[in-house]
Design an enzyme around this catalytic site. Structure first.
Site, PDB file in Angstrom:
ATOM      1  N   HIS A  47       4.953 -35.938 -19.731  1.00 32.88           N
ATOM      2  CA  HIS A  47       4.438 -35.118 -20.832  1.00 32.88           C
ATOM      3  C   HIS A  47       3.955 -33.765 -20.300  1.00 32.88           C
ATOM      4  CE1 HIS A  47       4.644 -37.825 -24.208  1.00 32.88           C
ATOM      5  NE2 HIS A  47       3.892 -38.757 -23.642  1.00 32.88           N
ATOM      6  N   HIS A  91       4.595 -41.514 -16.349  1.00 35.06           N
ATOM      7  CA  HIS A  91       4.796 -41.290 -17.782  1.00 35.06           C
ATOM      8  C   HIS A  91       4.013 -40.073 -18.266  1.00 35.06           C
ATOM      9  CE1 HIS A  91       5.285 -42.725 -22.053  1.00 35.06           C
ATOM     10  NE2 HIS A  91       4.197 -41.972 -22.185  1.00 35.06           N
ATOM     11  N   GLU A  92       2.711 -40.082 -18.027  1.00 34.79           N
ATOM     12  CA  GLU A  92       1.886 -38.974 -18.516  1.00 34.79           C
ATOM     13  C   GLU A  92       2.257 -37.658 -17.841  1.00 34.79           C
ATOM     14  OE1 GLU A  92       0.354 -39.377 -21.130  1.00 34.79           O
ATOM     15  OE2 GLU A  92       0.314 -41.567 -21.162  1.00 34.79           O
TER      16      GLU A  92
END
Length: 696
Positions: free
Chosen positions: A492, A488-489
């Site tokens: 980003h 997920h990170e």
């Protein structure tokens, strides 16, 4: 015309301060990285003050420019102003998150009102706004390129939404409100950091460790020894400690004790209590919204987003809520059956994770601890690199002789498929209880842009987590949730590294689209062909058996009722809180929380993911009336991943190319819906989201 005045100011500032403060020197470091090792806590406040001073002078030069306002001398000049402040403040803001010592928190107490007042001064500057307004009103006749037109419109809109059209007395009132909110947000954050660090459970009986994994026990022993309790075991309220304990500890009384401590953080009527802060923040934000001409804070915050109105947000959440409750009810039946075997007739929230894990194991023969053996931190990291390479041709070259924000951080240069540099990526992924913020996040030290001389400025991005630390006998082994968080990170980070925008102010996705790249990246984490590459047993190197992969796949949707219910409960709590139209003087946050969730039918066995006194997202991190963003984005990321699946290749070069160049490259150069329509050829539907969560 280049803004030589601004450049001159900055050169003079750097020259004047070069011998005094490493943050104000020219950074003669590889990639122009911050000289972290040279910086002391005492350097931050004077550097930030100098940055604010220089930014004020730059804006004053723009405001007093005798030439007629145009795109270059006003809008573009504003976009590139504040370079000194931005680079200094980025170092400090990240330091607050990764090394929140008492000294850093004290500096933050001084810095926060200065920064709030600075940006209030900009947004309420009448003369500056008149120049912006002049360009905005003539924008159709200026021959602007599409991204320039977008920048003009977004700049004007930001001023307007910040009160630029208010009369003088209302501006003064708004400025006071903004300053007070900023101060309260900082206090909220610091209270939560203290409260999370302050409470621990010290275990001195081996029988109380029953059910816990050997890795958890080793970590708890390390924590106890570090705290001066050698030979015992210590459980904390940080996620790497509390969540495995709630899931695995056989001792029910201790599970209840730990969950009660976790769920009552900053709700203990002590010096770190946040209830009065919650009350005041909500009241002030409502006052702010009314000043700006909106009926509620939610209406103000959501205006201009993809959703556009609170009604649109509620419409989405209320489609999902009953389906989530229904799925959670089915899971509860499994939990009750297992708990009954242990003589438990009334389920406590501290029972849910424990019996859900047992139900998952019973229904799917799925052992989460067995899976962890194949999720060594370094292997997961390399798996993420593999996916990024397959999709975008990226390569990650480890850097060993560059400044790092923390000794535990790793640094990588990110190379594009043609060998050109996209920037630098830091990863700081292990827990440091009491110093490091909770959860995981991605931020930057420098965003991609094109400077006024036409030079490309490369991104410097950091992702941080709170993963289990390696022990003397074992490496860091991640849970499936940790692995998903890592992907997920990294999503980003990819969005930041693959941005090709030239104007800094357009280098952030609109709020309810910002989670699309991160959540989309999660989809590759457990695809069988990806697991085969990175999921290797930490001792033998054996690739994860296909039988175990199949069990993971079969069990993936189990537990989505609980996960979706606790998530949407927090989203509804956020929306209801900031949709208050008449703030009563006797407002009680905990009573409001209990009533709003009971009225919506939340079952008592499930707590919202965040309770108000520690709901950091909506009281400090900018997700106020915006926690729904994660669910809104889920509609788009599930639909986007479906495009890869429909192609027959989860690494489809054509779909990946479109995703990169139609969405990630442009960020906010166009509205998010236009970007998505160009990528997908149609609006997203909710079908893929419901299917992905097993609720269709």
């Amino acid at each position: 015309m280049k803004n030589k005045i601004i450049l001159t100011f900055m050169v003079l500032a750097l020259a004047g301060c070069a011998e005094k403060n490493p943050l104000l020197k020219e950074w003669n470091t590889p990639f122009g990285l911050p000289p972290f090792a040279e910086v002391s806590v005492e350097d931050y406040l004077p550097a930030i003050k100098k940055g604010i001073e220089m930014h004020d002078k730059e804006l004053e030069a723009i405001t007093n420019n005798p030439a007629e306002p145009d795109f270059e001398n006003t809008i573009a000049a504003m976009d590139c102003s504040g370079a000194l402040f931005n680079r200094v403040y980025a170092v400090f803001a990240n330091e607050e998150l990764i090394n929140g010592t008492e000294a850093v928190q004290e500096v933050s107490t001084e810095v926060t009102p200065l920064v709030s007042d600075h940006f209030s001064s900009i947004s309420l500057n009448d003369k500056l706004f008149e120049r912006v307004k002049s360009v905005y009103e003539r924008r159709d006749s200026l021959g602007l390129l599409p991204d320039q037109m977008r920048l003009v419109e977004e700049t004007y809109r930001d001023f307007e939404r910040s009160g630029a059209n208010l009369p003088a007395d209302k501006k003064a009132q708004l400025r006071e409100i903004n300053a007070r909110i900023a101060s309260l947000q900082l206090q909220f954050t610091q209270n939560l950091l203290k409260e999370t660090a302050a409470w621990t459970l010290l275990i001195d009986k081996e029988e109380d460790l029953a059910g816990l994994s050997a890795d958890f026990i080793a970590d708890a022993a390390q924590r106890a020894e570090a705290a001066g309790h050698a030979g015992k075991w210590l459980v904390g309220l940080d996620n790497p400690s509390v969540m495995p304990f709630l899931q695995s500890a056989d001792n029910r009384d201790l599970r209840v004790k730990v969950l009660d401590a976790y769920s009552n953080r900053c709700n203990n009527n002590n010096g770190s209590d946040n209830k009065d802060i919650v009350k005041e923040i909500v009241s002030l934000k409502h006052q702010k919204a009314v000043l700006l001409g909106y009926p509620t804070y939610a209406a103000w915050k959501i205006d201009g987003s993809m959703a556009g109105t609170p009604d649109a947000v509620y419409a989405l959440l209320e489609q999902i809520w009953p389906k989530a409750l229904e799925a959670a009810g089915r899971e509860l039946a499994d939990i009750e059956a297992l708990a009954k075997e242990d003589g438990i007739t009334t389920i406590h929230p501290a029972d849910w994770r424990y019996y859900a894990a047992k139900a998952k194991a019973a229904n799917y023969a799925y052992d989460q601890e067995e899976v962890r053996n194949y999720l060594k931190f370094e292997n997961v990291r390399d798996g993420i690199f593999y996916v990024s390479g397959k999709l975008f041709g990226l390569k990650f070259i480890k850097l060993t002789d560059v400044p790092v924000p923390n000794p535990e951080a790793e640094a990588y240069e990110v190379l594009d498929a043609d060998g050109s540099s996209r920037g630098v990526l830091y990863m700081d992924m292990f827990a440091r209880p009491g110093l490091k913020g909770g959860g995981a996040w991605c931020s930057d030290y420098r965003g991609h842009r094109i400077d006024r001389e036409g030079n490309e400025v490369k991104a410097v991005v950091t992702i941080c987590g709170n993963f289990p630390r390696p022990s003397e006998s074992k490496p860091s082994l991640l849970t499936a949730d940790d692995t998903e968080t890592f992907f997920h990170e990294f999503g980003h980070a990819l969005a930041a590294l693959l941005s090709d925008v030239r104007y800094s102010s357009l280098n952030n996705f609109i709020a309810d689209f910002v989670e699309v790249p991160s959540q989309l990246n999660e989809h590759w984490a457990f695809e069988p062909q990806v697991l085969e590459v990175y999921a290797k047993h930490f001792e033998t190197g054996e690739v994860i058996p296909m039988e175990l992969v199949e069990k993971m796949g079969a069990s993936a949707r189990y537990g989505q009722g609980f996960a979706t219910t606790e998530l949407v409960a927090a989203m509804l709590l956020d929306m209801d809180l900031y949709s208050i139209t008449d703030m009563p003087e006797n407002f009680e946050p905990m009573l409001f929380e209990a009533r709003t969730l009971a009225d919506r039918g939340l079952i008592s066995e499930i707590l919202p993911r965040y309770r108000l006194p520690y709901f950091l997202h909506i009281f400090s991190h900018g997700y106020d009336a915006g926690y729904y963003n994660y669910m809104w984005a889920s509609v788009y990321e599930c639909d986007a991943y479906k495009a890869f699946k429909e192609s027959g290749d989860i690494f489809s070069p054509e779909v990946a190319r479109s995703y990169r160049y139609d969405i990630l490259s442009h960020v906010n150069e166009e509205d998010a819906m236009s970007l998505y329509l160009r990528f997908r050829g149609r609006p997203a539907t909710i079908d893929a989201l419901l299917e992905n969560r097993g609720m269709k």
